[in-house]
Design a protein around this motif. Structure first.
Motif, PDB file in Angstrom:
ATOM      1  N   ASP A  16      -2.408 -61.334   4.241  1.00  0.00           N
ATOM      2  CA  ASP A  16      -3.088 -61.342   2.954  1.00  0.00           C
ATOM      3  C   ASP A  16      -2.541 -60.221   2.088  1.00  0.00           C
ATOM      4  OD1 ASP A  16      -4.668 -63.453   3.676  1.00  0.00           O
ATOM      5  OD2 ASP A  16      -6.331 -62.200   4.374  1.00  0.00           O
ATOM      6  N   LYS A  17      -2.633 -60.414   0.791  1.00  0.00           N
ATOM      7  CA  LYS A  17      -2.148 -59.419  -0.147  1.00  0.00           C
ATOM      8  C   LYS A  17      -3.073 -58.200  -0.128  1.00  0.00           C
ATOM      9  CE  LYS A  17      -0.717 -59.194  -4.949  1.00  0.00           C
ATOM     10  NZ  LYS A  17      -0.672 -59.926  -6.215  1.00  0.00           N
ATOM     11  N   ASN A  18      -2.487 -56.999  -0.182  1.00  0.00           N
ATOM     12  CA  ASN A  18      -3.285 -55.775  -0.209  1.00  0.00           C
ATOM     13  C   ASN A  18      -4.009 -55.664  -1.537  1.00  0.00           C
ATOM     14  OD1 ASN A  18      -2.513 -54.903   2.310  1.00  0.00           O
ATOM     15  ND2 ASN A  18      -0.774 -53.733   1.545  1.00  0.00           N
ATOM     16  N   PRO A  19      -5.245 -55.190  -1.531  1.00  0.00           N
ATOM     17  CA  PRO A  19      -5.956 -55.001  -2.803  1.00  0.00           C
ATOM     18  C   PRO A  19      -5.341 -53.840  -3.579  1.00  0.00           C
ATOM     19  CG  PRO A  19      -7.241 -54.146  -0.988  1.00  0.00           C
ATOM     20  CD  PRO A  19      -6.066 -54.838  -0.383  1.00  0.00           C
ATOM     21  N   ARG A  20      -5.451 -53.894  -4.891  1.00  0.00           N
ATOM     22  CA  ARG A  20      -4.903 -52.824  -5.727  1.00  0.00           C
ATOM     23  C   ARG A  20      -5.687 -51.550  -5.514  1.00  0.00           C
ATOM     24  NH1 ARG A  20      -3.585 -53.469 -11.578  1.00  0.00           N
ATOM     25  NH2 ARG A  20      -2.801 -51.448 -11.043  1.00  0.00           N
ATOM     26  N   ARG A  21      -4.993 -50.416  -5.546  1.00  0.00           N
ATOM     27  CA  ARG A  21      -5.631 -49.124  -5.324  1.00  0.00           C
ATOM     28  C   ARG A  21      -6.249 -48.571  -6.600  1.00  0.00           C
ATOM     29  NH1 ARG A  21      -0.710 -48.314  -2.085  1.00  0.00           N
ATOM     30  NH2 ARG A  21      -1.351 -48.560   0.062  1.00  0.00           N
ATOM     31  N   VAL A  22      -5.798 -49.065  -7.741  1.00  0.00           N
ATOM     32  CA  VAL A  22      -6.322 -48.609  -9.031  1.00  0.00           C
ATOM     33  C   VAL A  22      -6.791 -49.817  -9.820  1.00  0.00           C
ATOM     34  CG1 VAL A  22      -4.906 -46.531  -9.136  1.00  0.00           C
ATOM     35  CG2 VAL A  22      -4.016 -48.651 -10.044  1.00  0.00           C
ATOM     36  N   ALA A  23      -7.524 -49.571 -10.891  1.00  0.00           N
ATOM     37  CA  ALA A  23      -8.051 -50.661 -11.720  1.00  0.00           C
ATOM     38  C   ALA A  23      -6.918 -51.352 -12.470  1.00  0.00           C
ATOM     39  CB  ALA A  23      -9.082 -50.100 -12.699  1.00  0.00           C
ATOM     40  N   ASP A  24      -7.253 -52.454 -13.132  1.00  0.00           N
ATOM     41  CA  ASP A  24      -6.238 -53.222 -13.854  1.00  0.00           C
ATOM     42  C   ASP A  24      -5.700 -52.492 -15.074  1.00  0.00           C
ATOM     43  OD1 ASP A  24      -6.355 -55.326 -12.093  1.00  0.00           O
ATOM     44  OD2 ASP A  24      -7.901 -56.385 -13.225  1.00  0.00           O
ATOM     45  N   ASN A  25      -6.461 -51.552 -15.606  1.00  0.00           N
ATOM     46  CA  ASN A  25      -6.007 -50.839 -16.792  1.00  0.00           C
ATOM     47  C   ASN A  25      -5.507 -49.435 -16.445  1.00  0.00           C
ATOM     48  OD1 ASN A  25      -8.429 -49.742 -16.100  1.00  0.00           O
ATOM     49  ND2 ASN A  25      -9.276 -49.734 -18.163  1.00  0.00           N
ATOM     50  N   GLU A  26      -5.083 -49.220 -15.208  1.00  0.00           N
ATOM     51  CA  GLU A  26      -4.576 -47.924 -14.770  1.00  0.00           C
ATOM     52  C   GLU A  26      -3.236 -48.088 -14.080  1.00  0.00           C
ATOM     53  OE1 GLU A  26      -7.448 -46.276 -12.135  1.00  0.00           O
ATOM     54  OE2 GLU A  26      -8.839 -45.745 -13.724  1.00  0.00           O
ATOM     55  N   ALA A  27      -2.451 -47.017 -14.102  1.00  0.00           N
ATOM     56  CA  ALA A  27      -1.193 -46.954 -13.360  1.00  0.00           C
ATOM     57  C   ALA A  27      -1.159 -45.625 -12.621  1.00  0.00           C
ATOM     58  CB  ALA A  27      -0.012 -47.080 -14.294  1.00  0.00           C
ATOM     59  N   MET A  28      -0.345 -45.569 -11.564  1.00  0.00           N
ATOM     60  CA  MET A  28      -0.356 -44.384 -10.734  1.00  0.00           C
ATOM     61  C   MET A  28       1.072 -44.030 -10.324  1.00  0.00           C
ATOM     62  SD  MET A  28      -2.497 -43.774  -7.207  1.00  0.00           S
ATOM     63  CE  MET A  28      -1.776 -45.168  -6.387  1.00  0.00           C
ATOM     64  N   ALA A  29       1.329 -42.749 -10.193  1.00  0.00           N
ATOM     65  CA  ALA A  29       2.587 -42.249  -9.633  1.00  0.00           C
ATOM     66  C   ALA A  29       2.270 -40.999  -8.831  1.00  0.00           C
ATOM     67  CB  ALA A  29       3.579 -41.941 -10.739  1.00  0.00           C
ATOM     68  N   LYS A  30       2.985 -40.798  -7.735  1.00  0.00           N
ATOM     69  CA  LYS A  30       2.755 -39.640  -6.876  1.00  0.00           C
ATOM     70  C   LYS A  30       4.058 -38.895  -6.688  1.00  0.00           C
ATOM     71  CE  LYS A  30      -0.977 -41.452  -4.051  1.00  0.00           C
ATOM     72  NZ  LYS A  30      -1.400 -41.741  -2.677  1.00  0.00           N
TER      73      LYS A  30
ATOM     74  N   ASN B 163       5.579 -47.052 -14.891  1.00  0.00           N
ATOM     75  CA  ASN B 163       4.829 -48.003 -14.071  1.00  0.00           C
ATOM     76  C   ASN B 163       3.811 -48.769 -14.913  1.00  0.00           C
ATOM     77  OD1 ASN B 163       6.192 -47.231 -11.793  1.00  0.00           O
ATOM     78  ND2 ASN B 163       4.586 -45.851 -11.082  1.00  0.00           N
ATOM     79  N   ALA B 164       3.139 -48.066 -15.804  1.00  0.00           N
ATOM     80  CA  ALA B 164       2.131 -48.714 -16.645  1.00  0.00           C
ATOM     81  C   ALA B 164       2.773 -49.743 -17.570  1.00  0.00           C
ATOM     82  CB  ALA B 164       1.386 -47.671 -17.469  1.00  0.00           C
ATOM     83  N   GLU B 165       3.928 -49.395 -18.098  1.00  0.00           N
ATOM     84  CA  GLU B 165       4.587 -50.283 -19.045  1.00  0.00           C
ATOM     85  C   GLU B 165       5.215 -51.490 -18.358  1.00  0.00           C
ATOM     86  OE1 GLU B 165       7.837 -49.963 -22.666  1.00  0.00           O
ATOM     87  OE2 GLU B 165       7.729 -48.382 -21.165  1.00  0.00           O
ATOM     88  N   ASN B 166       5.926 -51.269 -17.270  1.00  0.00           N
ATOM     89  CA  ASN B 166       6.694 -52.340 -16.647  1.00  0.00           C
ATOM     90  C   ASN B 166       5.893 -53.169 -15.657  1.00  0.00           C
ATOM     91  OD1 ASN B 166       9.068 -51.629 -18.016  1.00  0.00           O
ATOM     92  ND2 ASN B 166       9.477 -50.021 -16.520  1.00  0.00           N
ATOM     93  N   ASN B 167       5.041 -52.531 -14.866  1.00  0.00           N
ATOM     94  CA  ASN B 167       4.337 -53.259 -13.811  1.00  0.00           C
ATOM     95  C   ASN B 167       2.995 -53.821 -14.253  1.00  0.00           C
ATOM     96  OD1 ASN B 167       6.469 -52.442 -12.263  1.00  0.00           O
ATOM     97  ND2 ASN B 167       5.354 -50.808 -11.250  1.00  0.00           N
TER      98      ASN B 167
END
Length: 85
Positions: free
Chosen positions: A4-18, A69-73
């Protein structure tokens, strides 16, 4: 049949980078993070560009990665992004 596909770690209107393995103390990094937290992305980038702290270049690189990430993904508008955490 696969996994099964993993659930997203952030909301639909958020992006993340570490960024990992930064060579600085957490207290110094938190001072810089507190300086940009809650600001629009363009203002945060300009603050990091003109900051005298050594670690600001690494934080700026991570912020630029999150913007990309926010722009492209996630197809988010770059002009309306705000630094949350």
């Amino acid at each position: 049949m696969g996994k099964d596909k993993n659930p997203r770690r952030v909301a639909d209107n958020e992006a993340m980078a570490k960024t990992r393995l930064l060579r600085t103390s957490p207290q110094k990094l938190n001072l810089l993070a507190a300086m940009i937290r809650g600001k629009k992305v363009e203002k945060a980038l300009s603050d990091l560009t003109f900051s005298k702290r050594r670690i600001s270049a690494d934080v700026k690189k991570c912020l630029q990665s999150a913007i990309a990430n926010a722009e492209n993904n996630h197809n988010l508008d770059v002009d309306e992004l705000i630094v949350a955490e």
